[in-house]
Design an enzyme around this catalytic site. Structure first.
Site, mmCIF file in Angstrom:
data_model
loop_
_atom_site.group_PDB
_atom_site.id
_atom_site.type_symbol
_atom_site.label_atom_id
_atom_site.label_comp_id
_atom_site.label_asym_id
_atom_site.label_seq_id
_atom_site.Cartn_x
_atom_site.Cartn_y
_atom_site.Cartn_z
ATOM 1 N N ASP A 1 1.290 -1.893 5.072
ATOM 2 C CA ASP A 1 -0.011 -2.389 4.622
ATOM 3 C C ASP A 1 -1.088 -1.720 5.480
ATOM 4 O O ASP A 1 -1.093 -1.866 6.698
ATOM 5 C CB ASP A 1 -0.081 -3.907 4.777
ATOM 6 C CG ASP A 1 -1.151 -4.537 3.912
ATOM 7 O OD1 ASP A 1 -1.891 -3.796 3.238
ATOM 8 O OD2 ASP A 1 -1.260 -5.775 3.910
ATOM 9 N N ASP B 1 0.819 -1.214 0.000
ATOM 10 C CA ASP B 1 0.000 0.000 0.000
ATOM 11 C C ASP B 1 0.849 1.259 0.000
ATOM 12 O O ASP B 1 0.594 2.193 -0.761
ATOM 13 C CB ASP B 1 -0.939 0.008 1.213
ATOM 14 C CG ASP B 1 -1.977 -1.095 1.137
ATOM 15 O OD1 ASP B 1 -2.324 -1.508 0.015
ATOM 16 O OD2 ASP B 1 -2.430 -1.561 2.200
ATOM 17 N N LYS C 1 -4.959 -1.341 6.709
ATOM 18 C CA LYS C 1 -6.145 -2.175 6.819
ATOM 19 C C LYS C 1 -7.223 -1.440 7.612
ATOM 20 O O LYS C 1 -7.078 -1.231 8.811
ATOM 21 C CB LYS C 1 -5.812 -3.510 7.495
ATOM 22 C CG LYS C 1 -4.843 -4.378 6.706
ATOM 23 C CD LYS C 1 -5.407 -4.773 5.344
ATOM 24 C CE LYS C 1 -4.436 -5.636 4.565
ATOM 25 N NZ LYS C 1 -4.927 -5.918 3.186
#
Length: 206
Positions: free
Chosen positions: A91, A78, A93
């Site tokens: 990452d 990401d 989330k």
């Protein structure tokens, strides 16, 4: 550190819960633009993954001195940032009831780490690892979410054992507090990277 209210941990997050939490954090942000308080909302919004990634990258590269940007497309992490010789693979989330780091997504992070270590175009033709400057030689990984639940630490340990590098989880609140400490000069960039060596959740005492 700041405790996330139980009403946020255990149920779907209400706007009033987040307003109270943001008001507490706002008082602690003396150097970071308060527009980034939106990260607290986005971390609990399961439909806002893209915005969460964009705002995370913007906080780290516009407010702070990290290089890098949001990648966030298929077969890419990401967000990737670096400073001097240290790099971080992130990452994001966003989950309404907290994030437990499922095995599938832990394996995805492991794949990114291995691709970066091997840097073989046959493994991933998009060569996303070129985002890092040539001088970067030390890496960590990170998961960013509104809140972490259940067995996420076991998965962090598993990624670390299999990849040979360490990482951490950090929620939106503590990411903002970490940014504040960096921008205020209370924390150095090398000290900030060392926090991602814990294979656990980062909590900033502020």
């Amino acid at each position: 550190g700041l405790e996330i209210p139980n009403s946020i941990k255990n149920e779907c997050v209400s706007k009033s819960d987040l307003t109270i939490l943001k008001d507490k954090i706002r008082k602690k942000l003396k150097n970071i633009n308060h527009k980034y308080l939106v990260l607290i909302d986005l971390g609990f919004d399961g439909k806002a993954d893209r915005d969460y990634e964009i705002q995370t990258a913007d906080l780290l590269t516009s407010e702070l001195e990290f290089k890098g940007f949001r990648l966030g497309d298929t077969r890419k992490p990401d967000v990737c940032i670096y400073y001097d010789k240290n790099g971080l693979i992130i990452d994001n989330k966003a989950y309404g009831k907290g994030y437990s780091l499922p095995i599938k997504q832990a394996d995805e992070m492991l794949r990114y780490i291995e691709e970066n270590q091997k840097r073989d175009k046959s493994l991933n033709p998009n060569e996303w690892w070129k985002i890092f400057d040539d001088v970067v030689d030390t890496y960590n990984f990170a998961f960013v979410s509104g809140e972490f639940t259940r067995g996420f630490k076991d998965r962090l340990d598993n990624i670390s054992r299999r990849s040979g590098i360490c990482g951490a989880a950090i929620n939106s609140v503590n990411l903002l507090l970490l940014a504040e400490e960096l921008k205020s000069g209370k924390l150095s960039y090398s000290e900030a990277f060392s926090k991602f060596e814990c294979n656990d959740e980062i909590v900033i005492d502020n």
